[in-house]
Design an enzyme around this catalytic site. Structure first.
Site, PDB file in Angstrom:
ATOM      1  N   CYS A 113     -20.374 -13.781  23.702  1.00 60.19           N
ATOM      2  CA  CYS A 113     -21.508 -12.292  22.844  1.00 60.19           C
ATOM      3  C   CYS A 113     -21.467 -12.349  21.098  1.00 60.19           C
ATOM      4  O   CYS A 113     -22.900 -11.792  21.439  1.00 60.19           O
ATOM      5  CB  CYS A 113     -19.795 -11.082  23.673  1.00 60.19           C
ATOM      6  SG  CYS A 113     -20.642  -9.525  23.704  1.00 60.19           S
ATOM      7  N   CYS A 114     -20.140 -12.528  21.165  1.00 64.42           N
ATOM      8  CA  CYS A 114     -20.817 -12.699  19.867  1.00 64.42           C
ATOM      9  C   CYS A 114     -21.946 -13.323  18.630  1.00 64.42           C
ATOM     10  O   CYS A 114     -22.618 -13.033  18.218  1.00 64.42           O
ATOM     11  CB  CYS A 114     -19.933 -12.466  18.170  1.00 64.42           C
ATOM     12  SG  CYS A 114     -18.563 -11.853  18.666  1.00 64.42           S
ATOM     13  N   CYS A 199     -15.241  -3.364  20.841  1.00 61.71           N
ATOM     14  CA  CYS A 199     -14.249  -4.296  19.960  1.00 61.71           C
ATOM     15  C   CYS A 199     -13.809  -4.298  18.491  1.00 61.71           C
ATOM     16  O   CYS A 199     -13.103  -4.652  17.374  1.00 61.71           O
ATOM     17  CB  CYS A 199     -15.295  -5.764  20.169  1.00 61.71           C
ATOM     18  SG  CYS A 199     -15.873  -6.263  21.430  1.00 61.71           S
ATOM     19  N   CYS A 224     -16.112 -13.454  13.900  1.00 59.60           N
ATOM     20  CA  CYS A 224     -17.296 -13.642  15.050  1.00 59.60           C
ATOM     21  C   CYS A 224     -18.282 -14.298  15.634  1.00 59.60           C
ATOM     22  O   CYS A 224     -18.802 -14.668  15.839  1.00 59.60           O
ATOM     23  CB  CYS A 224     -18.118 -11.868  15.443  1.00 59.60           C
ATOM     24  SG  CYS A 224     -19.512 -11.905  13.272  1.00 59.60           S
TER      25      CYS A 224
END
Length: 255
Positions: A113-114, A199, A224
């Site tokens: 996702c990051c 997050c 990240c």
């Protein structure tokens, strides 16, 4: 409020260092998450004879308070923050395959996702640049205790500067208050470190500054991908079993 002599010296050294970076790398960009370290650096670069560009990664999941800081910076300094966004198609495909909150399930899915929302847009904005700057500090987390002020960024292939690497939180806040530097109001709600809304949570008294970032993971995996070099000498543990999500501790404040 005025700066104490030691802080005045530290502030002047920061300005001199940033001026040297701007002379050596006029194309350098300052990355801003609109946290207090970054707004302090924005305040500093605004004083330079040769200002540096500023950008922010809008992941599509930032707090409204963070997004509003773009206008604050524009109105205060006349600096137009370049806002970089992820590829919409890549985001849709990832969510369709893994779900909207898959990042809670594993480090791999969180980093995926990051990668889409942060790393790929960062790669685009840094393409062809010779250097970038961050507001990272050694004191922030276990993954940053050996952070240098200057390093070669192997991930993105350019020089990387961390001008606040040796600053403490107390020093940052003392300068911010003395110089009336604008800062993200989330800091007053217990967020010393600010990222994507799902997050990031407020921290509790006694927790480390980045305890609210990816709180369901082990402490030494909490990067990240923007600062992947911070993890190279460390293990990559799995996630802890996730219990109920912590609530927003709005009564907690930072200082």
């Amino acid at each position: 409020m005025t700066l104490s002599p030691p802080l005045e010296a530290r502030w002047e050294a920061l300005l001199a260092g940033l001026a040297r970076i701007a002379d050596m790398h006029p194309d350098a960009l300052l990355a801003s998450s609109m946290g207090v370290e970054d707004t302090l650096l924005i305040h500093a670069v605004a004083q330079l004879p040769r200002p540096l560009g500023v950008f922010m990664l809008d992941t599509g999941r930032l707090h409204a308070e963070t997004l509003a800081m773009v206008d604050v910076v524009r109105e205060r300094y006349g600096i137009e923050t370049r806002v970089m966004r992820p590829d919409a198609g890549a985001v849709r495909a990832h969510v369709a395959e893994h779900g909207e909150f898959a990042f809670y399930e594993s480090v791999a899915l969180r980093k995926a996702c990051c990668g889409i929302r942060k790393v790929e847009p960062l790669r685009r904005v840094l393409a062809g640049r010779s250097a970038w700057l961050t507001g990272q500090r050694r004191e922030q987390s276990l993954t940053r205790v050996e952070l240098p002020e200057t390093e070669w960024d192997e991930t993105f292939g350019l020089q990387k500067f961390n001008p606040l690497a040796f600053w403490t939180a107390d020093e940052v806040w003392a300068v911010v208050r003395a110089l009336s530097v604008p800062y993200n109001p989330l800091h007053d709600r217990g967020y010393p470190s600010i990222g994507c809304e799902p997050c990031t949570r407020a921290v509790r008294p006694g927790e480390d500054p980045r305890a609210g970032r990816w709180w369901w993971e082990q402490r030494d995996s909490r990067e990240c991908g923007l600062h992947a070099g911070n993890l190279r000498a460390r293990a990559h543990p799995g996630v802890r079993p996730r219990g109920p999500l912590p609530t927003d501790t709005t009564e907690t404040t930072t200082s």
